[in-house]
Design a protein around this motif. Structure first.
Motif, mmCIF file in Angstrom:
data_model
loop_
_atom_site.group_PDB
_atom_site.id
_atom_site.type_symbol
_atom_site.label_atom_id
_atom_site.label_comp_id
_atom_site.label_asym_id
_atom_site.label_seq_id
_atom_site.Cartn_x
_atom_site.Cartn_y
_atom_site.Cartn_z
ATOM 1 N N ASP A 1 40.346 2.255 110.355
ATOM 2 C CA ASP A 1 41.238 1.133 110.083
ATOM 3 C C ASP A 1 42.353 1.635 109.150
ATOM 4 O OD1 ASP A 1 40.181 1.145 107.488
ATOM 5 O OD2 ASP A 1 38.792 -0.506 107.876
ATOM 6 N N LEU A 2 43.339 0.774 108.913
ATOM 7 C CA LEU A 2 44.531 1.199 108.149
ATOM 8 C C LEU A 2 44.146 1.741 106.780
ATOM 9 C CD1 LEU A 2 47.598 1.382 107.830
ATOM 10 C CD2 LEU A 2 47.594 -1.024 107.107
ATOM 11 N N GLU A 3 43.206 1.052 106.130
ATOM 12 C CA GLU A 3 42.764 1.438 104.789
ATOM 13 C C GLU A 3 42.128 2.843 104.784
ATOM 14 O OE1 GLU A 3 42.435 -0.909 102.000
ATOM 15 O OE2 GLU A 3 41.703 0.726 100.738
ATOM 16 N N ALA A 4 41.160 3.046 105.676
ATOM 17 C CA ALA A 4 40.450 4.336 105.740
ATOM 18 C C ALA A 4 41.410 5.451 106.151
ATOM 19 C CB ALA A 4 39.287 4.244 106.724
ATOM 20 N N ALA A 5 42.284 5.156 107.140
ATOM 21 C CA ALA A 5 43.236 6.164 107.618
ATOM 22 C C ALA A 5 44.170 6.591 106.485
ATOM 23 C CB ALA A 5 44.030 5.607 108.794
ATOM 24 N N THR A 6 44.605 5.623 105.689
ATOM 25 C CA THR A 6 45.517 5.926 104.574
ATOM 26 C C THR A 6 44.809 6.795 103.531
ATOM 27 O OG1 THR A 6 46.640 3.825 104.972
ATOM 28 C CG2 THR A 6 47.059 4.885 102.861
ATOM 29 N N VAL B 1 50.516 10.530 110.572
ATOM 30 C CA VAL B 1 49.118 10.943 110.351
ATOM 31 C C VAL B 1 48.202 9.712 110.326
ATOM 32 C CG1 VAL B 1 47.542 12.142 108.779
ATOM 33 C CG2 VAL B 1 49.866 13.015 109.116
ATOM 34 N N VAL B 2 48.673 8.660 109.672
ATOM 35 C CA VAL B 2 47.864 7.427 109.593
ATOM 36 C C VAL B 2 47.648 6.853 111.006
ATOM 37 C CG1 VAL B 2 47.854 5.036 108.770
ATOM 38 C CG2 VAL B 2 48.513 6.894 107.216
ATOM 39 N N VAL B 3 48.695 6.865 111.820
ATOM 40 C CA VAL B 3 48.568 6.339 113.186
ATOM 41 C C VAL B 3 47.591 7.201 114.005
ATOM 42 C CG1 VAL B 3 49.814 5.989 115.371
ATOM 43 C CG2 VAL B 3 50.806 5.182 113.219
ATOM 44 N N VAL B 4 47.692 8.512 113.841
ATOM 45 C CA VAL B 4 46.788 9.428 114.563
ATOM 46 C C VAL B 4 45.331 9.161 114.174
ATOM 47 C CG1 VAL B 4 46.042 11.858 114.614
ATOM 48 C CG2 VAL B 4 48.435 11.278 115.036
ATOM 49 N N LEU B 5 45.106 8.960 112.890
ATOM 50 C CA LEU B 5 43.734 8.703 112.417
ATOM 51 C C LEU B 5 43.206 7.374 112.958
ATOM 52 C CD1 LEU B 5 44.187 10.033 108.788
ATOM 53 C CD2 LEU B 5 42.546 10.908 110.454
#
Ligand code: TYC
Length: 117
Positions: A63-68, A52-56
Motif C-alpha cells: 500500500d502507499l504507506e508501506a511502499a513509501t 519507485v513507490v508506484v513500482v512497489l
C-alpha cells in the motif's frame, strides 16, 4: 546338463531360511523446504521517488504507506527488500521492475538473492 524349457515359465520359491534374500533398509527421505529469494531494490540518484513507490505498489502489492517506507529505506541505506518469494517468482519480479524502469527511462536496479536462514 539341465536346460530350461523356453515354453515353460520357471517359478522358483524363495528358500524358507531366507538364504539369498536381500534386506532393503528403510531410508527416511528428508525433503528440503523450497529455498526462498528476496528481491532487493538498489538506490540511485536519478529514479524519481514517486516512480519507485508506484513500482512497489504495482509489483509488490504494497500500500502507499508501506511502499513509501521501503522507498525511503532504499534511498537512505542504499538498498531494501521489496519481498520474499520462490526463485521463479522473485526472478519474474526483477524482470518486471527492470522492464518498467527501462520503458520509463530510469536507471532503477533490482536483484534477487537467496534469503539466508
Ligand atoms: N534516490 C532517488 C532520488 O533521490 C530515489 C530512489 C529511491 C531511487 C529508491 C531508487 O530504489 C530507489 N530521486
Amino acid at each position: 546338463m539341465a536346460t530350461n524349457n523356453p515354453s515353460k515359465p520357471v517359478i522358483s520359491t524363495p528358500p524358507a531360511d531366507g538364504a539369498g534374500s536381500v534386506v532393503l533398509e528403510r531410508l527416511t527421505q528428508r525433503v528440503q523446504p523450497p529455498s526462498m529469494y528476496q528481491v532487493v531494490m538498489l538506490n540511485d540518484d536519478y529514479t524519481p521517488m514517486e516512480f519507485v513507490v508506484v513500482v512497489l505498489q504495482e509489483f509488490f502489492s504494497k500500500d502507499l504507506e508501506a511502499a513509501t517506507q521501503i522507498m525511503l529505506k532504499i534511498h537512505l541505506d542504499g538498498r531494501g527488500v521489496c519481498g520474499v518469494y520462490s526463485k521463479d517468482i522473485a526472478a519474474t519480479k526483477v524482470d518486471q521492475v527492470l522492464e518498467a524502469a527501462h520503458k520509463a527511462g530510469h536507471p532503477l536496479q533490482c536483484v534477487c538473492e537467496p534469503v539466508d536462514l
